[in-house]
Design a protein around this motif. Structure first.
Motif, PDB file in Angstrom:
ATOM      1  N   GLY A 223      16.256  11.234   0.411  1.00 31.93           N
ATOM      2  CA  GLY A 223      16.923  10.086   1.009  1.00 31.93           C
ATOM      3  C   GLY A 223      16.044   8.851   0.983  1.00 31.93           C
ATOM      4  N   THR A 224      16.607   7.764   1.427  1.00 34.60           N
ATOM      5  CA  THR A 224      15.861   6.497   1.463  1.00 34.60           C
ATOM      6  C   THR A 224      15.849   5.966   2.892  1.00 34.60           C
ATOM      7  OG1 THR A 224      17.842   5.167   1.011  1.00 34.60           O
ATOM      8  CG2 THR A 224      16.571   5.932  -0.894  1.00 34.60           C
ATOM      9  N   MET A 225      14.885   5.138   3.172  1.00 32.72           N
ATOM     10  CA  MET A 225      14.777   4.542   4.498  1.00 32.72           C
ATOM     11  C   MET A 225      14.219   3.129   4.372  1.00 32.72           C
ATOM     12  SD  MET A 225      11.391   6.525   6.023  1.00 32.72           S
ATOM     13  CE  MET A 225      11.145   5.375   7.386  1.00 32.72           C
ATOM     14  N   LYS A 226      14.365   2.409   5.459  1.00 30.27           N
ATOM     15  CA  LYS A 226      13.759   1.080   5.531  1.00 30.27           C
ATOM     16  C   LYS A 226      12.792   1.068   6.696  1.00 30.27           C
ATOM     17  CE  LYS A 226      18.025  -1.045   3.888  1.00 30.27           C
ATOM     18  NZ  LYS A 226      19.182  -1.888   4.231  1.00 30.27           N
ATOM     19  N   MET A 227      11.759   0.275   6.570  1.00 30.91           N
ATOM     20  CA  MET A 227      10.872   0.049   7.694  1.00 30.91           C
ATOM     21  C   MET A 227      10.922  -1.442   8.006  1.00 30.91           C
ATOM     22  SD  MET A 227       9.006   1.654   9.847  1.00 30.91           S
ATOM     23  CE  MET A 227       8.618   3.203   9.041  1.00 30.91           C
ATOM     24  N   GLU A 228      11.347  -1.740   9.226  1.00 30.01           N
ATOM     25  CA  GLU A 228      11.409  -3.134   9.637  1.00 30.01           C
ATOM     26  C   GLU A 228      10.113  -3.507  10.349  1.00 30.01           C
ATOM     27  OE1 GLU A 228      16.234  -3.604  10.199  1.00 30.01           O
ATOM     28  OE2 GLU A 228      14.927  -3.729  11.961  1.00 30.01           O
ATOM     29  N   PHE A 229       9.646  -4.697  10.017  1.00 28.84           N
ATOM     30  CA  PHE A 229       8.496  -5.294  10.688  1.00 28.84           C
ATOM     31  C   PHE A 229       8.942  -6.636  11.262  1.00 28.84           C
ATOM     32  CE2 PHE A 229       6.907  -2.562   7.329  1.00 28.84           C
ATOM     33  CZ  PHE A 229       5.923  -1.827   7.978  1.00 28.84           C
ATOM     34  N   ARG A 230       8.173  -7.200  12.143  1.00 26.55           N
ATOM     35  CA  ARG A 230       8.567  -8.478  12.746  1.00 26.55           C
ATOM     36  C   ARG A 230       8.612  -9.579  11.692  1.00 26.55           C
ATOM     37  NH1 ARG A 230      11.294  -7.376  17.406  1.00 26.55           N
ATOM     38  NH2 ARG A 230       9.983  -6.290  18.917  1.00 26.55           N
ATOM     39  N   ASP A 231       7.894  -9.386  10.590  1.00 23.49           N
ATOM     40  CA  ASP A 231       7.847 -10.439   9.563  1.00 23.49           C
ATOM     41  C   ASP A 231       8.469  -9.982   8.237  1.00 23.49           C
ATOM     42  OD1 ASP A 231       5.910  -8.598   8.959  1.00 23.49           O
ATOM     43  OD2 ASP A 231       4.341 -10.073   8.531  1.00 23.49           O
ATOM     44  N   GLY A 232       9.311  -8.968   8.278  1.00 23.70           N
ATOM     45  CA  GLY A 232       9.951  -8.567   7.021  1.00 23.70           C
ATOM     46  C   GLY A 232      10.329  -7.106   7.026  1.00 23.70           C
ATOM     47  N   MET A 233      10.742  -6.630   5.895  1.00 25.33           N
ATOM     48  CA  MET A 233      11.281  -5.267   5.788  1.00 25.33           C
ATOM     49  C   MET A 233      10.840  -4.658   4.462  1.00 25.33           C
ATOM     50  SD  MET A 233      14.009  -3.456   4.278  1.00 25.33           S
ATOM     51  CE  MET A 233      15.270  -4.659   3.850  1.00 25.33           C
ATOM     52  N   ARG A 234      10.630  -3.327   4.470  1.00 25.03           N
ATOM     53  CA  ARG A 234      10.289  -2.614   3.233  1.00 25.03           C
ATOM     54  C   ARG A 234      11.265  -1.460   3.038  1.00 25.03           C
ATOM     55  NH1 ARG A 234       7.505  -6.362   0.671  1.00 25.03           N
ATOM     56  NH2 ARG A 234       5.480  -6.836   1.602  1.00 25.03           N
ATOM     57  N   GLU A 235      11.569  -1.181   1.795  1.00 25.86           N
ATOM     58  CA  GLU A 235      12.432  -0.056   1.449  1.00 25.86           C
ATOM     59  C   GLU A 235      11.586   1.051   0.834  1.00 25.86           C
ATOM     60  OE1 GLU A 235      16.706  -2.200   0.691  1.00 25.86           O
ATOM     61  OE2 GLU A 235      15.410  -1.862  -1.058  1.00 25.86           O
ATOM     62  N   LEU A 236      11.929   2.271   1.179  1.00 28.96           N
ATOM     63  CA  LEU A 236      11.137   3.444   0.768  1.00 28.96           C
ATOM     64  C   LEU A 236      12.036   4.526   0.200  1.00 28.96           C
ATOM     65  CD1 LEU A 236       8.885   4.118   3.873  1.00 28.96           C
ATOM     66  CD2 LEU A 236       8.073   3.800   1.544  1.00 28.96           C
ATOM     67  N   ALA A 237      11.605   5.154  -0.868  1.00 29.24           N
ATOM     68  CA  ALA A 237      12.323   6.273  -1.479  1.00 29.24           C
ATOM     69  C   ALA A 237      11.291   7.347  -1.834  1.00 29.24           C
ATOM     70  CB  ALA A 237      13.055   5.790  -2.726  1.00 29.24           C
ATOM     71  N   PRO A 238      11.746   8.553  -2.174  1.00 30.31           N
ATOM     72  CA  PRO A 238      10.785   9.567  -2.608  1.00 30.31           C
ATOM     73  C   PRO A 238       9.915   9.040  -3.765  1.00 30.31           C
ATOM     74  CG  PRO A 238      12.887  10.607  -2.144  1.00 30.31           C
ATOM     75  CD  PRO A 238      13.124   9.115  -2.052  1.00 30.31           C
ATOM     76  N   GLY A 239       8.644   9.329  -3.734  1.00 23.70           N
ATOM     77  CA  GLY A 239       7.697   8.755  -4.692  1.00 23.70           C
ATOM     78  C   GLY A 239       6.966   7.545  -4.128  1.00 23.70           C
ATOM     79  N   ASP A 240       7.390   7.116  -2.932  1.00 24.93           N
ATOM     80  CA  ASP A 240       6.727   5.985  -2.273  1.00 24.93           C
ATOM     81  C   ASP A 240       5.954   6.472  -1.053  1.00 24.93           C
ATOM     82  OD1 ASP A 240       7.935   4.185  -4.021  1.00 24.93           O
ATOM     83  OD2 ASP A 240       9.625   3.801  -2.673  1.00 24.93           O
ATOM     84  N   VAL A 241       4.969   5.690  -0.679  1.00 23.28           N
ATOM     85  CA  VAL A 241       4.180   5.939   0.529  1.00 23.28           C
ATOM     86  C   VAL A 241       4.045   4.605   1.247  1.00 23.28           C
ATOM     87  CG1 VAL A 241       1.903   6.606   1.401  1.00 23.28           C
ATOM     88  CG2 VAL A 241       2.868   7.808  -0.569  1.00 23.28           C
ATOM     89  N   LEU A 242       4.232   4.617   2.564  1.00 24.27           N
ATOM     90  CA  LEU A 242       4.043   3.378   3.325  1.00 24.27           C
ATOM     91  C   LEU A 242       3.079   3.635   4.466  1.00 24.27           C
ATOM     92  CD1 LEU A 242       4.810   0.389   3.806  1.00 24.27           C
ATOM     93  CD2 LEU A 242       6.575   1.214   5.376  1.00 24.27           C
ATOM     94  N   LEU A 243       2.039   2.831   4.532  1.00 21.50           N
ATOM     95  CA  LEU A 243       1.087   2.896   5.631  1.00 21.50           C
ATOM     96  C   LEU A 243       1.400   1.777   6.617  1.00 21.50           C
ATOM     97  CD1 LEU A 243      -1.816   4.205   6.482  1.00 21.50           C
ATOM     98  CD2 LEU A 243      -2.556   1.887   5.953  1.00 21.50           C
ATOM     99  N   VAL A 244       1.662   2.140   7.858  1.00 26.17           N
ATOM    100  CA  VAL A 244       1.843   1.152   8.922  1.00 26.17           C
ATOM    101  C   VAL A 244       0.524   1.082   9.684  1.00 26.17           C
ATOM    102  CG1 VAL A 244       3.117   0.546  10.999  1.00 26.17           C
ATOM    103  CG2 VAL A 244       4.303   1.682   9.092  1.00 26.17           C
ATOM    104  N   PRO A 245      -0.199  -0.036   9.572  1.00 29.02           N
ATOM    105  CA  PRO A 245      -1.510  -0.115  10.239  1.00 29.02           C
ATOM    106  C   PRO A 245      -1.374  -0.073  11.761  1.00 29.02           C
ATOM    107  CG  PRO A 245      -1.271  -1.839   8.562  1.00 29.02           C
ATOM    108  CD  PRO A 245       0.089  -1.245   8.782  1.00 29.02           C
ATOM    109  N   ARG A 246      -2.380   0.479  12.406  1.00 29.90           N
ATOM    110  CA  ARG A 246      -2.386   0.540  13.869  1.00 29.90           C
ATOM    111  C   ARG A 246      -2.110  -0.845  14.464  1.00 29.90           C
ATOM    112  NH1 ARG A 246      -7.982   3.177  14.754  1.00 29.90           N
ATOM    113  NH2 ARG A 246      -7.131   4.407  13.039  1.00 29.90           N
ATOM    114  N   GLY A 247      -1.368  -0.873  15.563  1.00 33.60           N
ATOM    115  CA  GLY A 247      -1.093  -2.134  16.241  1.00 33.60           C
ATOM    116  C   GLY A 247       0.051  -2.942  15.658  1.00 33.60           C
ATOM    117  N   THR A 248       0.654  -2.442  14.597  1.00 36.49           N
ATOM    118  CA  THR A 248       1.712  -3.200  13.925  1.00 36.49           C
ATOM    119  C   THR A 248       3.087  -2.744  14.417  1.00 36.49           C
ATOM    120  OG1 THR A 248       0.321  -3.319  11.951  1.00 36.49           O
ATOM    121  CG2 THR A 248       2.669  -3.823  11.660  1.00 36.49           C
ATOM    122  N   GLU A 249       3.857  -3.647  14.980  1.00 35.41           N
ATOM    123  CA  GLU A 249       5.195  -3.283  15.441  1.00 35.41           C
ATOM    124  C   GLU A 249       6.085  -2.924  14.267  1.00 35.41           C
ATOM    125  OE1 GLU A 249       7.034  -5.191  19.221  1.00 35.41           O
ATOM    126  OE2 GLU A 249       6.141  -6.795  18.022  1.00 35.41           O
TER     127      GLU A 249
END
Lengths: 121, 121
Positions: free
Chosen positions: B58-84
């Motif tokens: 499946g796919t997902m999105k990660m919303e941040f206060r300053d934008g959004m990222r889309e993720l699918a299998p084969g992707d990796v997303l690191l959310v740094p500590r302290g980041t909403e």
């Protein structure tokens, strides 16, 4: 700007040599590395770091002194710190590997496969 | 006995509820969790832990206060500590998530989605 997505396919397309990890990101004091395996690595262990293997394409084996495990995409293998192991891949296998920052790829057992300084891609 | 391979397909087949992480392993002071996302999570951050998202199906999105990222299998997303951030999945997405041992899934912002005690599967 929000954090960039790491597209593993692009990372693996950027190099072709085997047993030469590249760093693609950092996570809680660990490095996320991409590696292409083919052949048989050297026996080694990491005294202070667990090591995590996540195959992305191809299959691989992990040999231990007391047995062997087979890994394919959809599998995850944790090698606990201090545990001797060596990777074997009959055909090329591309994998994501996590280990402590700066930890040599051959741990405390240097060999012809040791890569003292890893590139970031 | 050598360490057991974690077969993610078996882990995801073992539960069906959303936003309820299960622990499948431990890695250098971090928990490896499997989660099924569907819908929109609550805004939160983790003061002391980076968080890593690896979609498996499946796919997902990660919303941040300053934008959004889309993720699918084969992707990796690191959310740094302290980041909403907050996860959004229009259709169900199964993902591997890494975070410090014991860190609440909603970080320092409890909500109806907080799961105080996670099962191990």
């Amino acid at each position: 700007m929000p954090p960039e997505v790491i597209h593993l396919g692009e990372k693996f397309a950027a190099f072709s040599d085997h047993w030469n990890p590249r760093i693609v990101g950092d996570y809680n004091g660990n490095e996320m590395r991409v590696v292409k395996f083919k052949g048989t690595f050297t026996w080694h262990s990491h005294a202070e770091s667990d090591e995590l293997f996540i195959p992305v394409s191809g299959t691989m084996k992990m040999e231990f002194r007391d047995g062997m495990r087979e890994l394919a995409p959809g599998d995850v293998l944790l090698v606990p710190r201090g545990t001797e192991h060596r990777s074997v891949a009959e055909q090329e296998c591309s994998a994501l590997v996590f280990i402590h920052e700066g930890e040599p790829n051959t741990g405390a057992q240097p060999s012809a496969y040791t890569r003292p300084k890893l590139d970031r891609i």
